[in-house]
Scaffold this motif. Sequence first.
Motif, mmCIF file in Angstrom:
data_model
loop_
_atom_site.group_PDB
_atom_site.id
_atom_site.type_symbol
_atom_site.label_atom_id
_atom_site.label_comp_id
_atom_site.label_asym_id
_atom_site.label_seq_id
_atom_site.Cartn_x
_atom_site.Cartn_y
_atom_site.Cartn_z
ATOM 1 N N ALA A 112 0.839 -1.206 0.000
ATOM 2 C CA ALA A 112 0.000 0.000 0.000
ATOM 3 C C ALA A 112 0.869 1.250 0.000
ATOM 4 C CB ALA A 112 -0.917 -0.008 1.220
ATOM 5 N N GLU A 113 1.995 1.215 0.737
ATOM 6 C CA GLU A 113 2.893 2.370 0.784
ATOM 7 C C GLU A 113 3.519 2.627 -0.582
ATOM 8 O OE1 GLU A 113 5.791 2.401 3.961
ATOM 9 O OE2 GLU A 113 4.404 1.283 5.217
ATOM 10 N N LEU A 114 3.830 1.559 -1.319
ATOM 11 C CA LEU A 114 4.402 1.716 -2.647
ATOM 12 C C LEU A 114 3.452 2.517 -3.530
ATOM 13 C CD1 LEU A 114 6.278 -0.941 -4.681
ATOM 14 C CD2 LEU A 114 4.432 0.333 -5.761
ATOM 15 N N SER A 115 2.170 2.189 -3.471
ATOM 16 C CA SER A 115 1.187 2.939 -4.254
ATOM 17 C C SER A 115 1.039 4.357 -3.735
ATOM 18 C CB SER A 115 -0.173 2.224 -4.199
ATOM 19 O OG SER A 115 -0.088 0.936 -4.762
ATOM 20 N N GLY A 153 -5.563 1.303 3.170
ATOM 21 C CA GLY A 153 -5.097 0.189 3.977
ATOM 22 C C GLY A 153 -5.604 0.237 5.403
ATOM 23 N N PRO A 154 -5.355 -0.819 6.163
ATOM 24 C CA PRO A 154 -5.807 -0.871 7.550
ATOM 25 C C PRO A 154 -4.894 -0.080 8.480
ATOM 26 C CG PRO A 154 -4.626 -2.883 7.007
ATOM 27 C CD PRO A 154 -4.697 -2.075 5.743
ATOM 28 N N VAL A 155 -5.493 0.534 9.471
ATOM 29 C CA VAL A 155 -4.748 1.158 10.566
ATOM 30 C C VAL A 155 -5.228 0.486 11.836
ATOM 31 C CG1 VAL A 155 -4.251 3.269 11.844
ATOM 32 C CG2 VAL A 155 -4.513 3.351 9.347
ATOM 33 N N ARG A 156 -4.327 -0.201 12.509
ATOM 34 C CA ARG A 156 -4.688 -1.027 13.662
ATOM 35 C C ARG A 156 -4.359 -0.269 14.950
ATOM 36 N NH1 ARG A 156 -2.649 -3.876 9.582
ATOM 37 N NH2 ARG A 156 -0.533 -3.469 10.269
ATOM 38 N N ILE A 157 -5.391 -0.081 15.777
ATOM 39 C CA ILE A 157 -5.259 0.754 16.975
ATOM 40 C C ILE A 157 -5.593 -0.065 18.217
ATOM 41 C CG2 ILE A 157 -6.040 2.854 18.126
ATOM 42 C CD1 ILE A 157 -6.844 3.949 15.416
ATOM 43 N N ARG A 183 -15.831 8.537 17.292
ATOM 44 C CA ARG A 183 -15.550 9.800 16.594
ATOM 45 C C ARG A 183 -14.399 9.651 15.611
ATOM 46 N NH1 ARG A 183 -16.686 11.982 21.793
ATOM 47 N NH2 ARG A 183 -18.321 13.558 21.807
ATOM 48 N N LEU A 184 -13.353 8.954 16.050
ATOM 49 C CA LEU A 184 -12.181 8.807 15.198
ATOM 50 C C LEU A 184 -12.496 7.992 13.955
ATOM 51 C CD1 LEU A 184 -9.180 9.260 14.725
ATOM 52 C CD2 LEU A 184 -8.715 7.228 16.114
ATOM 53 N N ILE A 185 -13.247 6.916 14.108
ATOM 54 C CA ILE A 185 -13.596 6.076 12.959
ATOM 55 C C ILE A 185 -14.399 6.869 11.940
ATOM 56 C CG2 ILE A 185 -14.972 4.087 12.225
ATOM 57 C CD1 ILE A 185 -14.185 2.760 14.907
ATOM 58 N N VAL A 186 -15.402 7.613 12.401
ATOM 59 C CA VAL A 186 -16.231 8.409 11.488
ATOM 60 C C VAL A 186 -15.387 9.469 10.779
ATOM 61 C CG1 VAL A 186 -18.106 10.091 11.365
ATOM 62 C CG2 VAL A 186 -18.387 8.006 12.717
ATOM 63 N N ALA A 187 -14.546 10.177 11.526
ATOM 64 C CA ALA A 187 -13.713 11.224 10.930
ATOM 65 C C ALA A 187 -12.760 10.654 9.889
ATOM 66 C CB ALA A 187 -12.936 11.953 12.020
ATOM 67 N N ALA A 188 -12.143 9.514 10.190
ATOM 68 C CA ALA A 188 -11.199 8.903 9.250
ATOM 69 C C ALA A 188 -11.908 8.409 7.995
ATOM 70 C CB ALA A 188 -10.456 7.759 9.936
ATOM 71 N N GLN A 189 -13.093 7.823 8.153
ATOM 72 C CA GLN A 189 -13.829 7.331 6.989
ATOM 73 C C GLN A 189 -14.254 8.473 6.068
ATOM 74 O OE1 GLN A 189 -17.003 5.004 8.765
ATOM 75 N NE2 GLN A 189 -15.798 3.132 8.692
ATOM 76 N N ARG A 190 -14.620 9.600 6.669
ATOM 77 C CA ARG A 190 -15.024 10.751 5.852
ATOM 78 C C ARG A 190 -13.845 11.355 5.105
ATOM 79 N NH1 ARG A 190 -18.953 13.764 10.290
ATOM 80 N NH2 ARG A 190 -20.809 12.453 9.955
ATOM 81 N N ILE A 207 6.380 6.482 9.868
ATOM 82 C CA ILE A 207 5.037 5.916 9.783
ATOM 83 C C ILE A 207 4.507 6.070 8.366
ATOM 84 C CG2 ILE A 207 4.490 6.254 12.218
ATOM 85 C CD1 ILE A 207 2.969 8.762 11.457
ATOM 86 N N PRO A 208 3.745 5.087 7.901
ATOM 87 C CA PRO A 208 3.211 5.141 6.541
ATOM 88 C C PRO A 208 2.112 6.193 6.409
ATOM 89 C CG PRO A 208 2.400 3.208 7.692
ATOM 90 C CD PRO A 208 3.431 3.823 8.575
ATOM 91 N N PRO A 209 1.774 6.582 5.192
ATOM 92 C CA PRO A 209 0.766 7.635 4.983
ATOM 93 C C PRO A 209 -0.579 7.346 5.626
ATOM 94 C CG PRO A 209 1.955 7.200 2.949
ATOM 95 C CD PRO A 209 2.394 6.145 3.924
ATOM 96 N N ARG A 210 -1.002 6.098 5.626
ATOM 97 C CA ARG A 210 -2.321 5.783 6.191
ATOM 98 C C ARG A 210 -2.341 6.061 7.699
ATOM 99 N NH1 ARG A 210 -1.433 0.848 8.589
ATOM 100 N NH2 ARG A 210 0.582 0.008 8.007
ATOM 101 N N VAL A 211 -1.238 5.770 8.399
ATOM 102 C CA VAL A 211 -1.170 6.024 9.838
ATOM 103 C C VAL A 211 -1.063 7.534 10.098
ATOM 104 C CG1 VAL A 211 0.105 5.570 11.965
ATOM 105 C CG2 VAL A 211 -0.142 3.762 10.251
ATOM 106 N N ALA A 212 -0.270 8.216 9.277
ATOM 107 C CA ALA A 212 -0.160 9.668 9.411
ATOM 108 C C ALA A 212 -1.518 10.335 9.209
ATOM 109 C CB ALA A 212 0.854 10.209 8.407
ATOM 110 N N ALA A 213 -2.335 9.782 8.307
ATOM 111 C CA ALA A 213 -3.657 10.350 8.058
ATOM 112 C C ALA A 213 -4.549 10.235 9.286
ATOM 113 C CB ALA A 213 -4.304 9.643 6.867
#
Length: 320
Positions: free
Chosen positions: A96-99, A111-115, A128-135, A297-303
């Motif tokens: 996912a990071e390559l893309s 990609g998945p972010v595991r918390i 709240r975090l799940i909704v914000a990230a999905q949006r 950290i990969p882009p998905r985690v930074a997001a």
Amino acid sequence: MSDNDATPLSSAPNTPPLPYTLRQLECFIAVASSGSIARAAVALNASDSAVSDAITALERALGAELFRRRRSRGATLTSDGITIVPIARRILVEGAELSASVGRELSAVVGPVRIGVIGTLASVILPRLIVAAQRAYPGIQIEYRTGDLASMLTATEGGELDLIITYDYGVPPEYERVRITTTHAVLVVAADHPLASRKRVRLAEIADEPMVMLDIVASRTHTLELMSSQGISPRITHRTSDYELCRALVGRGLGYSLLMRRNLSPVTWDGNRVAYLELDPSPRATEVLMVWPHNPIPPRVAAVLTCMKQLRAEFEASMG
């Protein structure tokens, strides 16, 4: 160097082609996470047979049985399966990071972010975090688990978690951190307790009464340290790891408790009421943090970290 001296790609170091595909690994992780081929198929928007065939092909390629498949019990990881879970996750993340590394659109952040989350914080922060990230990032899927800090640190070091949401005590100093909000301990008593109408109470005034201990590592450690600092040994008569059961026991007059301040209804789940009283002297403020190992950290985690920072005002209100 002449053109003839250049090494063509076809004669690069002899690396054999991988015997498996990213899609097979994706199916493997989905089944490992859900415990069921059927549930994994739904999550992947694929047919049961396609997921099953992918797992069979992966097992054949690796020469190992990864799951014990039972019609009535789903799919259970074998020892070999457990061994390769963190490796498979890393391969998928790097894919996912390559893309993402060459993409500039939101769709590249995938990609998945595991918390991992301390249990008493999960209901306040995760929805709240799940909704914000999905949006903000539709390509991200947040996966989560609750537990104590020690187990989540182990999972993070093993590549099973990307981020941890916890209180500020016990976090290794080498971990990076973002403050989510600040809270502090308060005294919780039944609404008809003689002290319930008071604004502030000294712990010494209630020290001889029975106590209901919220018995999870973070809460227990903080509570005992706070009481010990004032020379108090609590008379613990009930212990529970369930936050709402703790409040309900207090509401029934079975003891007092010390809990972190949250904007909750004073009504317990069984219909009684509790009162929240400030302590005198005031205990130290406790930070609620999102932490992760000191690594890029990969882009998905930074997001997800970006989303968390944007939500801090809401969390301040929830814990105030």
